[in-house]
Design an enzyme around this catalytic site. Structure first.
Site, short mmCIF file in Angstrom:
data_model
loop_
_atom_site.label_atom_id
_atom_site.label_comp_id
_atom_site.label_asym_id
_atom_site.label_seq_id
_atom_site.Cartn_x
_atom_site.Cartn_y
_atom_site.Cartn_z
N ARG A 283 34.49 -49.47 13.94
CA ARG A 283 35.62 -48.86 13.25
C ARG A 283 35.46 -47.36 13.32
NH1 ARG A 283 36.16 -50.03 7.09
NH2 ARG A 283 37.23 -48.05 7.02
N ARG B 255 39.41 -54.98 -2.32
CA ARG B 255 38.59 -54.87 -1.12
C ARG B 255 38.24 -56.25 -0.58
NH1 ARG B 255 39.56 -50.32 1.27
NH2 ARG B 255 38.54 -48.49 0.41
N GLU C 58 50.46 -48.02 4.30
CA GLU C 58 49.15 -48.50 4.76
C GLU C 58 48.62 -49.63 3.89
OE1 GLU C 58 46.49 -45.16 5.13
OE2 GLU C 58 47.85 -44.08 6.48
#
Length: 196
Positions: free
Chosen positions: A43, A66, A148
């Site tokens: 990432r 999360r 997002e």
């Protein structure tokens, strides 16, 4: 010491990427390992910022859902401001941008704390860590970029209570824990620098 990648195949490319590797590396004994098969989750590198108001002696945190915390009954994790580095963006630019996006407050000054791998056993991510001087009065209650998928609760707490949140297990994010432990060691110096 020497190491070599014999094969590298990307098997997934989404929010994260996953590569399958065949590698060998030199051992501490001087020998070489047999070919090892390893996965590497990739990432973009990230920047994290601990927002601090030296006048009120308060720190700011964010809380959000999360995926990595699904083992928790409530997978909403208390963290510090953080985000991934976009192409051609400096780490300082990311620190200021993410503070504005997540807590609605741009630091007047930032100081780099350091940098580290979050989980080098299988994740490529590197995090550059900062502390930022803010004014608590400028905070938003909620933050993030809706496009997002971000839904962020913003909250403040006294510096002493923030350190207690590590002890009580309320803060479980390694990045936040590292930032707070650095803060505990350097608080007097930071306060003096920012209040003089």
């Amino acid at each position: 010491m020497q190491w070599k990648v014999h094969k590298n195949k990307k098997v997934y490319d989404g929010h994260f990427s996953v590569g399958l590797y065949e590698i060998t590396h030199e051992k501490f004994s001087g020998d070489t390992t047999p070919k090892l098969h390893r996965e590497l989750v990739g990432r973009n590198d990230a920047v994290a910022l601990l927002p601090y108001d030296p006048v009120t002696d308060e720190l700011v945190f964010v809380e959000q859902f999360r995926m990595g915390a699904l083992r928790e009954e409530q997978p909403w994790i208390k963290e510090i401001v953080a985000g991934l580095i976009d192409e051609n963006e400096s780490i300082e630019e990311v620190a200021y941008r993410e503070a504005e996006e997540e807590i609605g407050c741009v630091p007047s000054e930032i100081i780099k704390i350091g940098g580290f791998y979050t989980s080098p056993g299988g994740l490529s991510e590197w995090v550059d860590l900062f502390i930022g001087k803010i004014s608590i009065g400028e905070l938003d209650n909620n933050g993030g970029i809706e496009a997002e998928g971000e839904d962020i609760r913003v909250f403040k707490t006294s510096a002493s209570e923030a350190l207690n949140m590590i002890e009580s297990g309320e803060i479980k994010s390694a990045i936040a824990i590292i930032a707070l432990q650095w803060f505990a060691i350097h608080k007097e110096k930071i306060q003096k620098q920012w209040l003089d």
